[in-house]
Design an enzyme around this catalytic site. Structure first.
Site, mmCIF file in Angstrom:
data_model
loop_
_atom_site.group_PDB
_atom_site.id
_atom_site.type_symbol
_atom_site.label_atom_id
_atom_site.label_comp_id
_atom_site.label_asym_id
_atom_site.label_seq_id
_atom_site.Cartn_x
_atom_site.Cartn_y
_atom_site.Cartn_z
ATOM 1 N N GLY A 54 40.232 -48.120 -21.889
ATOM 2 C CA GLY A 54 39.919 -48.173 -23.338
ATOM 3 C C GLY A 54 40.663 -47.343 -24.070
ATOM 4 O O GLY A 54 40.739 -47.324 -25.417
ATOM 5 N N GLU A 68 48.028 -46.533 -19.157
ATOM 6 C CA GLU A 68 48.655 -46.234 -17.793
ATOM 7 C C GLU A 68 47.803 -46.805 -16.670
ATOM 8 O O GLU A 68 46.644 -47.107 -16.785
ATOM 9 C CB GLU A 68 48.337 -44.631 -17.519
ATOM 10 N N GLU A 103 57.934 -26.733 -13.085
ATOM 11 C CA GLU A 103 56.734 -27.449 -13.765
ATOM 12 C C GLU A 103 55.220 -26.901 -13.699
ATOM 13 O O GLU A 103 54.350 -27.560 -14.048
ATOM 14 C CB GLU A 103 56.654 -28.836 -13.113
#
Length: 211
Positions: A135, A139, A162
């Site tokens: 919705g 992805e 990261e």
């Protein structure tokens, strides 16, 4: 991806794109789509505008040791649950990663298994490809189960640049399955990967135990 429609269901197919605008670009992006789509009753519906989260496509893999019948799982902090006010934003998950340009899903699975769990995977079995939040996000996630040797698995992994802080552990597959069913696992792709693997578990153990 196979169609989810039943044979007797109407088949809308027309979508009229009226506009697409990038409204945010950061670590991820958000695009505003304005469109009309064909309805089940026939004809085009009213104009709708939706902001869609764009983060590319992803993979996840459940490392599985057929010799010991163990699954390898990870645990890490997730900002989404934290932003939602969840008191426990550390989630038990499978290994996962985003597919970059020029990479195959299988390439990412193997790379992420090494980075996040210190594992070199053997044979791979594709499970399914699903949209986790259709919705509001484009992805899709390709789910795999991957053959591994769980001996010595553990410790902390991830890439420092990261900000990854990933705890790795092995557990009997029956316990992983129980966690997926009783809510201790709260990551949808992880639960689905475990349930899909459970359906193929006996066949995988037989196939992956063969020389």
């Amino acid at each position: 991806m196979p169609s989810s429609r039943t044979p007797s269901a109407p088949r809308p197919s027309r979508v009229e794109r009226l506009a697409r605008e990038r409204v945010f670009q950061g670590y991820f992006a958000v695009d505003r789509h304005t469109l009309r789509h064909e309805q089940f009753q026939g004809g085009l519906g009213p104009k709708v505008t939706r902001e869609i989260f764009e983060r590319g496509h992803a993979v996840c893999v459940l490392p599985y040791d057929p010799a010991t019948d163990q699954a390898v799982l990870i645990e890490q902090f997730r900002p989404g649950p934290f932003a939602a006010g969840d008191a426990e934003p550390w989630l038990i998950e499978t290994v996962a990663g985003i597919i970059d340009a020029g990479e195959s899903a299988e390439d990412v699975v193997r790379r992420e298994a090494e980075e996040e769990a210190g594992l070199t995977l053997g044979r791979l079995e594709a499970l399914t490809t699903q949209y986790m939040s259709p919705g509001g996000s484009s992805e899709s996630i390709a789910l795999f189960v991957g053959e591994c040797d769980s001996a010595g698995v553990g410790g902390l992994h991830g890439l420092d640049h990261e900000g990854e802080d990933i705890r790795v552990f092995a557990t009997p597959f029956a316990e992983a399955h129980a966690m997926a069913l009783d809510g201790r696992i709260r990551n949808a792709m992880t639960a689905l990967a475990i349930l899909q693997t459970a359906a193929k578990r006996d066949a995988l153990r037989k196939a992956w135990s063969a020389p």
